[in-house]
Design a protein around this motif. Structure first.
Motif, short mmCIF file in Angstrom:
data_model
loop_
_atom_site.label_atom_id
_atom_site.label_comp_id
_atom_site.label_asym_id
_atom_site.label_seq_id
_atom_site.Cartn_x
_atom_site.Cartn_y
_atom_site.Cartn_z
N PRO A 75 0.83 -1.21 0.00
CA PRO A 75 0.00 0.00 0.00
C PRO A 75 0.86 1.26 0.00
O PRO A 75 1.98 1.26 0.54
N THR A 76 0.35 2.31 -0.62
CA THR A 76 1.06 3.59 -0.65
C THR A 76 0.13 4.71 -0.21
O THR A 76 -1.08 4.51 -0.03
N ILE A 77 0.69 5.87 -0.04
CA ILE A 77 -0.12 7.03 0.33
C ILE A 77 -1.23 7.25 -0.70
O ILE A 77 -2.35 7.62 -0.36
N ASN A 78 -0.92 7.00 -1.98
CA ASN A 78 -1.92 7.16 -3.03
C ASN A 78 -3.18 6.34 -2.75
O ASN A 78 -4.29 6.77 -3.04
N ASP A 79 -2.99 5.15 -2.18
CA ASP A 79 -4.13 4.26 -1.91
C ASP A 79 -5.02 4.81 -0.80
O ASP A 79 -6.24 4.58 -0.79
N TYR A 80 -4.41 5.50 0.16
CA TYR A 80 -5.16 5.98 1.33
C TYR A 80 -5.76 7.37 1.13
O TYR A 80 -6.55 7.81 1.95
N ALA A 81 -5.36 8.06 0.08
CA ALA A 81 -5.68 9.48 -0.03
C ALA A 81 -6.89 9.78 -0.90
O ALA A 81 -7.04 10.89 -1.40
N ARG A 82 -7.79 8.81 -1.08
CA ARG A 82 -9.00 9.07 -1.86
C ARG A 82 -10.11 8.11 -1.42
O ARG A 82 -9.84 7.04 -0.84
#
Length: 541
Positions: free
Chosen positions: A315-322
């Protein structure tokens, strides 16, 4: 231009950023002292300032930043790049990534060796410690402050890619370091931030507001300084306006005038006030008060190209940020738990050497388990990614800041001369190769789906440097433009008590005075400078 009658305070400070806010508060701790602080920007009322992840909203907000752009750079393919600085109460610490990096002990020992008495590491360490409060109990004892007002915390949000980054660093010989602001900087670890209870805390919020409550500090926002006022060579106050072409007001200082406007605005204000290189002042039609050729020269900044990788299997920040996950992260932040909403944008680091023969680190590799859309400022990518950047810690390339006219609403010429030094290019190339070496280690390689930029087709030294020239950006760590030095240094602007040479009752207290750029972000050293300056000023009476 009409003028209003002046008011008088003990001290007049220009700029309510990291240095000015802290300095004003320290001066106002003495009974009977009054301070007027002039801040060109607005109050720090934007709600995104307090939210750590709000960094992505505020750093590109033209209402909160100075709209400066560099001059075309000869060694970066003639490009101009943004020269971002905070234009709001709190200064750049209201819009930055909140990273707290002191630098290396030898940075400050080097300042002292240049003839600046009292600026060696042993001298300045107590001032670093005085400001901070390590709220999580971490850090090397003897090096970290526990009772200051500025909270400093380690990264608490966990991500498996960070662990893989540390494993990869270890595989190429970079050891783990739990406190890069402690006994030694070298090694890999997570960053530390000026965040308290999940919110950004800068010197304006930690120090200045308490001083205002006492009635000893008068903060005036939207007040743009137009010149330093002099009686002969004695600084007596500041002239300022609230709008272009507006009525000029004056505020006078019984004791001292102190410039804390940062390394781009402070030299410009000195120049339009008659302090600088005579040829430039003549071109501006400004009478010479003090001929100091070093004003605006020696501009330094970090420069970094970035490598962006598409990620698989983590998981990356991109996954958590939407979407729903972002809502969940917001709930976690509101309830005081680790969350992507409560962290800075750069999470991991590796301070290391471009050559094993060196006696200290000269490269920084930054690591973020997230990525941004190419060509879109502050917009996260739709796909999972990670980003690594390479800096030379102490670039030799230097440039200048020069006023274009006496109109302080006209932007100055800003020329950092990125990559002008051959050694800068050598070290940066070594850093880019180090990124590739890290990504090739099994710990990270299994998560690399594709290198997006510069891309696997870019392989040779020439190709990597060509990429750096066309894609790299500054670090917004401007310093050195009113440098501190002994009388024997013809380019020195201030002495080791930060007094401007050739005049009286005028000091500079901000990153401008740094003789050399420190090995890391400049916010923490700027706060140290303010703490030490407060003692110097109060000791002088």
């Amino acid at each position: 231009m009409a003028r209003t009658s002046p008011e008088t305070f003990d001290y007049v400070i220009v700029g309510a950023g990291s240095a000015g806010a802290l300095l004003a508060a320290r001066l106002a701790e003495r009974d009977g002292v009054t301070v007027c602080v002039l801040e060109a920007g607005p109050k720090d009322s934007n709600p995104f300032i307090g939210i750590p992840a709000g960094f992505l909203k505020v750093i590109f907000d033209p209402k909160l930043t100075w709209g400066f752009t560099t001059e075309p750079g000869e060694h970066i393919d003639g490009r101009t790049v943004p020269a971002l600085q905070g234009h709001v109460v709190g200064g750049s610490a209201a819009i930055n990534g909140m990273v707290y990096t002191r630098g290396q002990a030898d940075d400050f020992n080097g300042w002292a060796q240049l003839g600046n008495r009292g600026w060696g590491y042993a001298d300045v360490l107590p001032y670093f410690m005085k400001t901070e409060r390590r709220t999580d109990g971490g850090g090397d004892e003897g090096y970290r402050g526990r009772s200051g007002k500025l909270p400093i915390v380690d990264l608490h949000w966990k991500n498996p890619l960070l662990d893989r980054f540390f494993e990869a660093a270890g595989a190429i010989g970079i050891p783990r370091n739990r406190d890069f602001n402690g006994k030694a900087q070298e090694g890999a670890g997570t960053y530390q931030y000026n965040i308290g209870r999940g919110k950004r805390v800068n010197t304006a919020r930690a120090f200045l507001k308490d001083g205002i409550k006492t009635g000893r500090i008068d903060l005036r926002t939207g007040a743009r300084a137009t010149r330093v006022l002099f009686d002969g060579t004695v600084a007596t106050g500041i002239e300022y306006v609230f709008e272009r072409g507006g009525t000029a007001s004056r505020v006078h200082a019984r004791r001292e005038v102190i410039l804390c406007s940062g390394a781009l605005n402070t030299p410009r204000l000195l120049q339009v006030s008659g302090i600088g290189a005579p040829a430039l002042l003549g071109a501006l039609n400004v009478p010479v008060v003090s001929a100091l050729p070093g004003v605006g020269e020696n501009l330094r900044d970090h420069f970094t190209p970035r490598t962006v990788v598409r990620v698989k299997g983590a998981p990356t920040i991109n996954d958590y940020a939407r979407g729903p996950k972002l809502i969940g992260q917001g709930v976690r932040w509101l309830t005081g738990r680790p969350s992507v909403v409560g962290i800075g944008v750069v999470l991991g680091h590796a301070f290391w050497k471009s050559d094993p023969a060196l006696d200290r680190a000269d490269i920084l590799i930054t690591f973020t388990p997230g990525s941004f859309k190419e060509g879109f400022l502050g917009v996260l990518d739709d796909q999972p990614g990670m980003t690594l950047g390479a800096w030379q810690l102490r670039p030799e390339s230097s440039g200048y800041v020069r006023a274009r006219s006496t109109d302080v609403f006209e932007t100055p010429a800003v020329q950092p001369n990125y990559l002008a030094s051959q050694n800068d290019r050598r070290v940066l190339l070594a850093g880019q190769k180090m990124i590739r070496e890290l990504l090739a280690q099994p710990a990270l390689a299994r998560h690399v789906a594709q290198e997006v930029i510069p891309g696997s087709a870019v392989q040779s030294d020439d190709e990597l440097m060509a990429y750096a020239r066309r894609q790299g950006l500054g670090g917004y760590h401007y310093c050195g433009t009113a440098k501190m030095g002994p009388a024997s240094d013809p380019m020195a602007v201030v002495d080791d008590k930060l007094r401007v040479r050739g005049v009286q009752r005028l000091r500079v207290v901000d990153a401008s005075i740094m003789p050399d750029i420190p090995s890391g972000n400049t916010n923490a050293p700027t706060m140290m400078i303010a703490e030490k300056a407060a003692d110097l000023i109060l000791q002088a009476g």
